[in-house]
Motif scaffolding. Structure first.
Motif, PDB file in Angstrom:
ATOM      1  N   THR A 121       0.835  -1.182   0.000  1.00 47.83           N
ATOM      2  CA  THR A 121       0.000   0.000   0.000  1.00 47.83           C
ATOM      3  C   THR A 121       0.883   1.250   0.000  1.00 47.83           C
ATOM      4  O   THR A 121       2.111   1.158  -0.020  1.00 47.83           O
ATOM      5  CB  THR A 121      -0.993  -0.035   1.191  1.00 47.83           C
ATOM      6  OG1 THR A 121      -1.905   1.048   1.081  1.00 47.83           O
ATOM      7  CG2 THR A 121      -0.275   0.027   2.530  1.00 47.83           C
ATOM      8  N   VAL A 122       0.234   2.400  -0.007  1.00 48.67           N
ATOM      9  CA  VAL A 122       0.927   3.683  -0.065  1.00 48.67           C
ATOM     10  C   VAL A 122       0.804   4.350   1.303  1.00 48.67           C
ATOM     11  O   VAL A 122      -0.259   4.301   1.921  1.00 48.67           O
ATOM     12  CB  VAL A 122       0.285   4.601  -1.130  1.00 48.67           C
ATOM     13  CG1 VAL A 122       1.082   5.887  -1.302  1.00 48.67           C
ATOM     14  CG2 VAL A 122       0.120   3.865  -2.451  1.00 48.67           C
ATOM     15  N   ALA A 123       1.888   4.972   1.757  1.00 54.66           N
ATOM     16  CA  ALA A 123       1.837   5.684   3.032  1.00 54.66           C
ATOM     17  C   ALA A 123       2.631   6.973   2.922  1.00 54.66           C
ATOM     18  O   ALA A 123       3.480   7.128   2.044  1.00 54.66           O
ATOM     19  CB  ALA A 123       2.401   4.815   4.154  1.00 54.66           C
ATOM     20  N   ASN A 124       2.323   7.911   3.776  1.00 54.82           N
ATOM     21  CA  ASN A 124       3.172   9.087   3.912  1.00 54.82           C
ATOM     22  C   ASN A 124       3.495   9.281   5.379  1.00 54.82           C
ATOM     23  O   ASN A 124       2.619   9.552   6.201  1.00 54.82           O
ATOM     24  CB  ASN A 124       2.517  10.333   3.324  1.00 54.82           C
ATOM     25  CG  ASN A 124       3.563  11.394   3.018  1.00 54.82           C
ATOM     26  OD1 ASN A 124       4.373  11.738   3.891  1.00 54.82           O
ATOM     27  ND2 ASN A 124       3.594  11.895   1.786  1.00 54.82           N
ATOM     28  N   ASP A 125       4.777   9.079   5.695  1.00 57.18           N
ATOM     29  CA  ASP A 125       5.254   9.152   7.078  1.00 57.18           C
ATOM     30  C   ASP A 125       5.443  10.629   7.450  1.00 57.18           C
ATOM     31  O   ASP A 125       6.561  11.095   7.715  1.00 57.18           O
ATOM     32  CB  ASP A 125       6.571   8.372   7.173  1.00 57.18           C
ATOM     33  CG  ASP A 125       7.200   8.428   8.546  1.00 57.18           C
ATOM     34  OD1 ASP A 125       6.489   8.710   9.520  1.00 57.18           O
ATOM     35  OD2 ASP A 125       8.430   8.183   8.635  1.00 57.18           O
ATOM     36  N   VAL A 126       4.331  11.354   7.466  1.00 56.94           N
ATOM     37  CA  VAL A 126       4.355  12.795   7.761  1.00 56.94           C
ATOM     38  C   VAL A 126       5.059  13.019   9.111  1.00 56.94           C
ATOM     39  O   VAL A 126       4.746  12.364  10.103  1.00 56.94           O
ATOM     40  CB  VAL A 126       2.916  13.356   7.776  1.00 56.94           C
ATOM     41  CG1 VAL A 126       2.881  14.771   8.317  1.00 56.94           C
ATOM     42  CG2 VAL A 126       2.310  13.283   6.370  1.00 56.94           C
ATOM     43  N   SER A 127       6.034  13.911   9.098  1.00 61.51           N
ATOM     44  CA  SER A 127       6.954  14.036  10.239  1.00 61.51           C
ATOM     45  C   SER A 127       7.012  15.464  10.747  1.00 61.51           C
ATOM     46  O   SER A 127       7.197  16.398   9.968  1.00 61.51           O
ATOM     47  CB  SER A 127       8.363  13.604   9.804  1.00 61.51           C
ATOM     48  OG  SER A 127       8.354  12.267   9.344  1.00 61.51           O
ATOM     49  N   MET A 128       6.851  15.601  12.051  1.00 62.85           N
ATOM     50  CA  MET A 128       6.948  16.904  12.694  1.00 62.85           C
ATOM     51  C   MET A 128       8.422  17.113  13.066  1.00 62.85           C
ATOM     52  O   MET A 128       8.886  16.648  14.101  1.00 62.85           O
ATOM     53  CB  MET A 128       6.030  16.941  13.917  1.00 62.85           C
ATOM     54  CG  MET A 128       4.554  17.157  13.604  1.00 62.85           C
ATOM     55  SD  MET A 128       3.850  16.425  12.091  1.00 62.85           S
ATOM     56  CE  MET A 128       3.397  14.789  12.712  1.00 62.85           C
ATOM     57  N   ARG A 129       9.171  17.767  12.156  1.00 64.53           N
ATOM     58  CA  ARG A 129      10.638  17.816  12.302  1.00 64.53           C
ATOM     59  C   ARG A 129      11.060  18.540  13.568  1.00 64.53           C
ATOM     60  O   ARG A 129      12.124  18.225  14.134  1.00 64.53           O
ATOM     61  CB  ARG A 129      11.271  18.501  11.093  1.00 64.53           C
ATOM     62  CG  ARG A 129      10.984  17.864   9.761  1.00 64.53           C
ATOM     63  CD  ARG A 129      11.519  16.468   9.633  1.00 64.53           C
ATOM     64  NE  ARG A 129      11.358  15.985   8.256  1.00 64.53           N
ATOM     65  CZ  ARG A 129      11.464  14.706   7.897  1.00 64.53           C
ATOM     66  NH1 ARG A 129      11.725  13.762   8.796  1.00 64.53           N
ATOM     67  NH2 ARG A 129      11.309  14.358   6.634  1.00 64.53           N
ATOM     68  N   ASP A 130      10.277  19.550  14.001  1.00 62.54           N
ATOM     69  CA  ASP A 130      10.659  20.241  15.238  1.00 62.54           C
ATOM     70  C   ASP A 130      10.628  19.265  16.418  1.00 62.54           C
ATOM     71  O   ASP A 130      11.578  19.188  17.194  1.00 62.54           O
ATOM     72  CB  ASP A 130       9.806  21.502  15.479  1.00 62.54           C
ATOM     73  CG  ASP A 130       8.349  21.364  15.083  1.00 62.54           C
ATOM     74  OD1 ASP A 130       7.913  20.252  14.711  1.00 62.54           O
ATOM     75  OD2 ASP A 130       7.625  22.382  15.151  1.00 62.54           O
ATOM     76  N   TRP A 131       9.569  18.480  16.506  1.00 61.16           N
ATOM     77  CA  TRP A 131       9.477  17.485  17.574  1.00 61.16           C
ATOM     78  C   TRP A 131      10.468  16.345  17.341  1.00 61.16           C
ATOM     79  O   TRP A 131      11.085  15.851  18.281  1.00 61.16           O
ATOM     80  CB  TRP A 131       8.052  16.934  17.661  1.00 61.16           C
ATOM     81  CG  TRP A 131       7.052  17.908  18.221  1.00 61.16           C
ATOM     82  CD1 TRP A 131       6.619  19.061  17.630  1.00 61.16           C
ATOM     83  CD2 TRP A 131       6.382  17.828  19.481  1.00 61.16           C
ATOM     84  NE1 TRP A 131       5.707  19.688  18.448  1.00 61.16           N
ATOM     85  CE2 TRP A 131       5.536  18.959  19.582  1.00 61.16           C
ATOM     86  CE3 TRP A 131       6.389  16.896  20.527  1.00 61.16           C
ATOM     87  CZ2 TRP A 131       4.720  19.195  20.690  1.00 61.16           C
ATOM     88  CZ3 TRP A 131       5.575  17.129  21.621  1.00 61.16           C
ATOM     89  CH2 TRP A 131       4.756  18.264  21.713  1.00 61.16           C
ATOM     90  N   GLN A 132      10.615  15.928  16.113  1.00 62.94           N
ATOM     91  CA  GLN A 132      11.525  14.814  15.805  1.00 62.94           C
ATOM     92  C   GLN A 132      12.948  15.114  16.245  1.00 62.94           C
ATOM     93  O   GLN A 132      13.673  14.225  16.696  1.00 62.94           O
ATOM     94  CB  GLN A 132      11.497  14.533  14.304  1.00 62.94           C
ATOM     95  CG  GLN A 132      12.379  13.364  13.878  1.00 62.94           C
ATOM     96  CD  GLN A 132      12.403  13.165  12.370  1.00 62.94           C
ATOM     97  OE1 GLN A 132      11.540  13.669  11.659  1.00 62.94           O
ATOM     98  NE2 GLN A 132      13.385  12.439  11.888  1.00 62.94           N
TER      99      GLN A 132
END
Lengths: 296, 296
Positions: free
Chosen positions: B152-163
């Protein structure tokens, strides 16, 4: 009140410790996690305790403890949280908690043997853990404090070779059935002040810390985590480990096959786990369908 | 076969795409994760398809897609996995996969709005994801390949400030309902060769990669993970993202309120998610008991 999850034949049952901690009475829940999800669980437990008959009890010494929260939806851990240890390492206190995740499969019982396959750097991390009792989402610290169902003892046993293969610790922290939790969850009304966390290897004290020195205490941690993900009853938060892990020793020291790992918090109880190291012979051992949220 | 999880009133249902991908037929499972846990699911789906009546169908354009795997026990992600991207950054190919975990709560549907509270550095990571179809523990690559239920398709949307607040990425990767997955899972028998993974922001192509250049392909990843933790039907593995994330641009570029994030793999389908950024006003918003494994 002190609550445990016990093996009961093929099943498990939540149980409450009575008679000066000498016996368990079964409660009508399969485990402590399921129990705390019932808003009426205290009333149920009270009525079982007040109606207790010794015939119902299992002696505490004979009871078979299993993973306290075998179906925890989230097991979230905090690293680098004891200020004394951070400062003795010459580091600054962190502004934010370092968090990583495990799964319920990682958990095991308070007396279970810990079988580790394919690691030669198995290390200890004695910790206070917090059981979530009510749903929390974007909660402040006071709300988080009210949502704590209880406290328990955990050891975030870590496969340092795997943990340090990459920048992300997860793979060294999530070996199935390697994080003992228990023996009981103690409810907040029975807690006075901070906790003394101690770790021993073959009876030798290797770690000691007081949770009063946590940079992020239980309520702060729960509040912080709840800013990005919902916490639900039965979720477990590990609060980090004090100084004295094997990796930090000179030379580094790791658990050997047959070692006894003891993790103790006065007022809650003690985990005693025998370590068994197994060589990974590279042979795939495909097991038949695993149907439970196995902790064994 | 292409399978989806659809909203159906207050509930959800697994469904199979038929009639040249123009209609869905409901299957007798609440979602695709539950479906793949039934060893007979293909037979069930075949019989629904062969007995199809147009009256049963929902047109694909009218179907409301929800999170493909709303109750996934494990959602494990791989970072740094596209060799072209690694080499263009001047790094060496890794010996081991970089792994981190999320929870089912992190997932959301293929057309859902992604509401992010309290981050100002929301970034994209278009990815191929693999749905586990059979239990795997200490499996070799051939066994792992056989255990794949679909892609399937996914987008690992990432909160870079928190990351990037700490060394561990988890907190920036596990915001509730921020990782879209879907629109369908395609079964391996319909897959020919590698996948082209593409990410777009407001229609502009920002990422492209071919899964043939993955350092750790699906079977390798599943086999590796299964060395330390059991994988079960309905678990989801994200295989990493190709070059072109916003954080790597000069200057860095992040998603803005109202942006449309599109994630596409030819042969599987396309995610289209509107981004909504919400200011964290610091006011605790304790919501009443959250009872579902909410993706909304």
């Amino acid at each position: 009140m002190k609550l445990a999850t016990l093996r009961a034949g093929k099943d498990t049952t939540a149980a409450v410790l009575v008679s000066d901690d000498t016996a368990y009475l079964a409660l009508p829940y399969p485990d402590v996690g399921t129990m705390v999800a019932d808003p009426q669980w205290r009333r149920t437990a009270d009525s079982v305790v007040s109606g207790q008959r010794s015939a119902n009890g299992v002696s505490a010494s004979a009871a078979e403890l299993t993973a306290l929260l075998p179906a925890a939806g989230k097991v979230i851990c905090c690293g680098l949280n004891y200020s004394e240890h951070i400062q003795e390492m010459g580091r600054e206190l962190p502004e934010y908690p370092t968090l990583f995740a495990k799964y319920a499969d990682t958990l095991t019982g308070a007396r279970d043997t810990i079988d580790v396959v394919g690691s030669e750097r198995v290390d200890w991390e004695a910790e206070l853990a917090v059981v979530v009792g009510s749903p929390l989402y974007r909660a402040d610290e006071e709300q988080a404090l009210q949502a704590i169902a209880g406290y328990t003892v955990a050891n975030d046993v870590s496969m340092r070779d795997w943990q340090n293969r990459t920048l992300q610790w997860f793979q060294g922290k999530a070996f199935d059935a390697t994080t003992p939790v228990g023996p009981v969850m103690i409810t907040p009304d029975e807690v006075e002040g901070d906790f003394e966390v101690r770790g021993y290897v073959n009876g030798e004290l290797v770690q000691a810390g007081n949770t009063g020195t946590l940079v992020f205490g239980p309520a702060k941690l729960l509040s912080y985590i709840s800013q990005f993900t919902v916490l639900r009853p039965g979720d477990l938060i590990l609060t980090g480990t004090p100084g004295g892990v094997g990796m930090g020793m000179k030379p580094p020291r790791f658990l050997q096959d047959g070692d006894l790992l003891t993790t103790e918090i006065a007022g809650i109880g003690r985990l005693e786990n025998r370590i068994r190291l197994h060589h990974n012979d590279g042979r795939a051992t495909y097991s038949a369908p695993v149907t439970s949220t196995a902790t064994n």
